[in-house]
Design an enzyme around this catalytic site. Structure first.
Site, short mmCIF file in Angstrom:
data_model
loop_
_atom_site.label_atom_id
_atom_site.label_comp_id
_atom_site.label_asym_id
_atom_site.label_seq_id
_atom_site.Cartn_x
_atom_site.Cartn_y
_atom_site.Cartn_z
N SER A 136 0.86 -1.19 0.00
CA SER A 136 0.00 0.00 0.00
C SER A 136 0.89 1.23 0.00
CB SER A 136 -0.86 0.00 1.26
OG SER A 136 -1.53 1.23 1.41
N TYR A 148 -2.94 -0.62 10.31
CA TYR A 148 -2.81 -0.87 8.86
C TYR A 148 -1.41 -0.50 8.38
CZ TYR A 148 -4.08 -0.79 3.88
OH TYR A 148 -4.15 -1.03 2.53
N1 LIG Z 1 -8.34 0.13 -2.24
C1 LIG Z 1 -7.25 0.83 -1.98
O1 LIG Z 1 -7.23 2.08 -2.15
C2 LIG Z 1 -5.99 0.16 -1.49
C3 LIG Z 1 -4.86 0.96 -1.35
C4 LIG Z 1 -3.67 0.39 -0.94
C5 LIG Z 1 -3.63 -0.97 -0.71
N2 LIG Z 1 -4.73 -1.74 -0.83
C6 LIG Z 1 -4.59 -3.18 -0.58
O2 LIG Z 1 -5.05 -3.88 -1.72
C7 LIG Z 1 -5.56 -5.15 -1.30
C8 LIG Z 1 -6.96 -5.32 -1.85
O3 LIG Z 1 -7.76 -4.26 -1.35
P1 LIG Z 1 -9.22 -3.89 -1.89
O4 LIG Z 1 -9.30 -2.43 -1.89
O5 LIG Z 1 -9.54 -4.68 -3.10
O6 LIG Z 1 -10.07 -4.41 -0.62
P2 LIG Z 1 -11.50 -5.04 -0.49
O7 LIG Z 1 -11.89 -4.84 0.94
O8 LIG Z 1 -12.41 -4.51 -1.54
O9 LIG Z 1 -11.25 -6.59 -0.77
C9 LIG Z 1 -10.46 -7.35 0.12
C10 LIG Z 1 -10.81 -8.82 -0.03
O10 LIG Z 1 -10.02 -9.55 0.92
C11 LIG Z 1 -10.84 -10.54 1.51
N3 LIG Z 1 -10.35 -10.95 2.81
C12 LIG Z 1 -10.34 -10.22 3.96
N4 LIG Z 1 -9.88 -10.98 4.99
C13 LIG Z 1 -9.59 -12.20 4.46
C14 LIG Z 1 -9.09 -13.41 5.01
N5 LIG Z 1 -8.83 -13.53 6.33
N6 LIG Z 1 -8.89 -14.46 4.19
C15 LIG Z 1 -9.19 -14.36 2.86
N7 LIG Z 1 -9.68 -13.25 2.29
C16 LIG Z 1 -9.88 -12.18 3.08
C17 LIG Z 1 -12.21 -9.88 1.60
O11 LIG Z 1 -13.26 -10.83 1.80
C18 LIG Z 1 -12.29 -9.12 0.28
O12 LIG Z 1 -12.84 -9.92 -0.74
C19 LIG Z 1 -5.47 -5.16 0.23
O13 LIG Z 1 -4.29 -5.82 0.62
C20 LIG Z 1 -5.41 -3.69 0.58
O14 LIG Z 1 -4.78 -3.46 1.82
C21 LIG Z 1 -5.93 -1.20 -1.20
#
Ligand SMILES: NC(=O)c1ccc[n+]([C@@H]2O[C@H](COP(=O)([O-])OP(=O)(O)OC[C@H]3O[C@@H](n4cnc5c(N)ncnc54)[C@H](O)[C@@H]3O)[C@@H](O)[C@H]2O)c1
Length: 264
Positions: A136, A148
Site C-alpha cells: 500500500s 494498517y
Molecule cells: N483500495 C485501496 O485504495 C488500497 C490501497 C492500498 C492498498 N490496498 C490493498 O489492496 C488489497 C486489496 O484491497 P481492496 O481495496 O480490493 O479491498 P476489499 O476490501 O475490496 O477486498 C479485500 C478482499 O479480501 C478478503 N479478505 C479479507 N480478509 C480475508 C481473510 N482472512 N482471508 C481471505 N480473504 C480475506 C475480503 O473478503 C475481500 O474480498 C489489500 O491488501 C489492501 O490493503 C488497497
C-alpha cells in the site's frame, strides 16, 4: 485476448481476497491471459467468476486453511506457478485509540496471511514461479491508521526476506503498492480522506482496479523474469513527491493552501 496465447498461459495462480475489489480484477485479468486462476477468499464472490477461474474458500490467517488449499493444488495441478497475496483489511484507528487487539487482527490478515501463503505454496513452486504481495502507499508513508500502516511496512520486510530466501530456487517475490483505488475498501473511507489524498496525487484522480491488475499480470508473467525484491507503487504519483506537492501547488496558486499566485 485469446487465453490460449496469453502472457501467463497455463500458469496455476492463486489470488487471495479475490471475491471483490482488486483481487477480483486481478483474477479476471490473469484468466484472460490464460492462467488457471484459483480465486481464494473467506467471502463469496460479489459477481460470478468467468472462465478460467475456480473459487476456493480460504481464510489467510488460518494455517490449516492454507494446508488444505496446498493439498488440493498438489492433487489437482501438481504445482503452483504464482501467488498473489492480495487479501487485506484496514482499520482506521489512530495512534491514541488503536488497541492491541486491533493490531493483532490487522496483522493476522495483512502479514501472517502472506507469510502462511508463502510457506505453504512455495514448496509447490517450480523455478520461474512468482509471488506478488500487495502492499500500500501506507507502506511507504506515515499513513494515519496505525495498525494498517505497521502491517504494510511489515509486509515490505517479509517481501524482502522472501525474495532473498527464494531467489536461489528461481522464485521471484515482488510488491505492488496501490494508492487510492476505487474498491469497497475505499468506499467506506471518509470523504475528507478521499479529497485530501487526491489533492496529493499528481495524476489528480483515483485509481481503478484496472490500473493495478495489469502490473500484477506482468509480475506473474515471464516478462518480469529478472525482477525480484522490487517494490512498485501504482498510486498516480502519490508517494513520489515526498510531500512537495502541496508546496508546489501553493506557490503556483492552485492548491488549498495557496493565497493567490506567488513568484516564490
Ligand atoms: N483500495 C485501496 O485504495 C488500497 C490501497 C492500498 C492498498 N490496498 C490493498 O489492496 C488489497 C486489496 O484491497 P481492496 O481495496 O480490493 O479491498 P476489499 O476490501 O475490496 O477486498 C479485500 C478482499 O479480501 C478478503 N479478505 C479479507 N480478509 C480475508 C481473510 N482472512 N482471508 C481471505 N480473504 C480475506 C475480503 O473478503 C475481500 O474480498 C489489500 O491488501 C489492501 O490493503 C488497497
Amino acid at each position: 485476448m485469446d487465453p490460449d496465447h496469453g502472457r501467463v498461459h497455463g500458469k496455476v495462480v492463486v489470488v487471495t481476497g479475490a471475491a471483490r475489489g482488486q483481487g477480483a480484477a486481478e483474477a479476471a485479468a490473469l484468466a484472460r491471459e490464460g492462467a488457471l486462476v484459483v480465486a481464494a477468499d473467506v467471502a463469496e464472490p460479489e459477481r460470478p467468476y468467468g472462465p478460467g477461474v475456480t473459487a476456493r474458500r480460504l481464510d489467510v490467517t488460518d494455517a490449516a486453511s492454507w494446508a488444505e488449499l496446498a493439498g488440493w493444488l498438489r492433487e489437482t495441478h501438481g504445482r503452483v506457478d504464482g501467488l498473489v497475496n492480495n487479501a487485506g483489511i484496514t482499520w482506521r484507528a489512530r495512534l491514541d485509540e488503536v488497541t492491541q487487539a486491533d493490531l493483532a487482527r490487522v496483522h493476522a490478515v495483512n502479514v501472517t496471511g502472506p507469510l502462511l501463503g508463502i510457506q505453504h505454496l512455495s514448496p509447490l513452486m517450480p523455478p520461474g514461479s512468482s509471488i506478488v504481495n500487495v502492499g500500500s502507499a501506507a507502506a511507504l508513508t506515515a499513513h494515519y491508521p496505525v495498525a494498517y500502516t505497521t502491517s504494510k511496512w511489515a509486509l515490505r520486510g517479509l517481501s524482502a526476506a522472501a525474495s532473498l530466501e527464494l531467489g536461489p530456487r528461481g522464485i521471484r517475490v515482488n510488491t505492488v503498492h496501490p494508492g487510492f483505488i476505487e474498491t469497497p475498501m475505499t468506499a467506506s473511507a471518509a470523504p475528507a480522506f478521499r479529497a485530501a489524498t487526491l489533492a496529493e496525487t499528481p495524476l489528480g484522480r483515483a485509481g481503478t482496479v484496472e490500473d493495478v491488475a495489469p502490473l500484477v499480470v506482468f509480475l506473474i508473467s515471464g516478462e518480469s523474469s529478472y525482477i525480484t525484491g522490487a517494490e512498485i507503487p501504482v498510486d498516480g504519483g502519490y508517494t513520489a513527491h515526498g510531500g512537495a506537492k502541496s508546496v508546489s501547488d501553493a506557490l503556483r496558486g492552485t492548491g488549498p493552501l495557496s493565497a493567490g499566485r506567488s513568484a516564490g
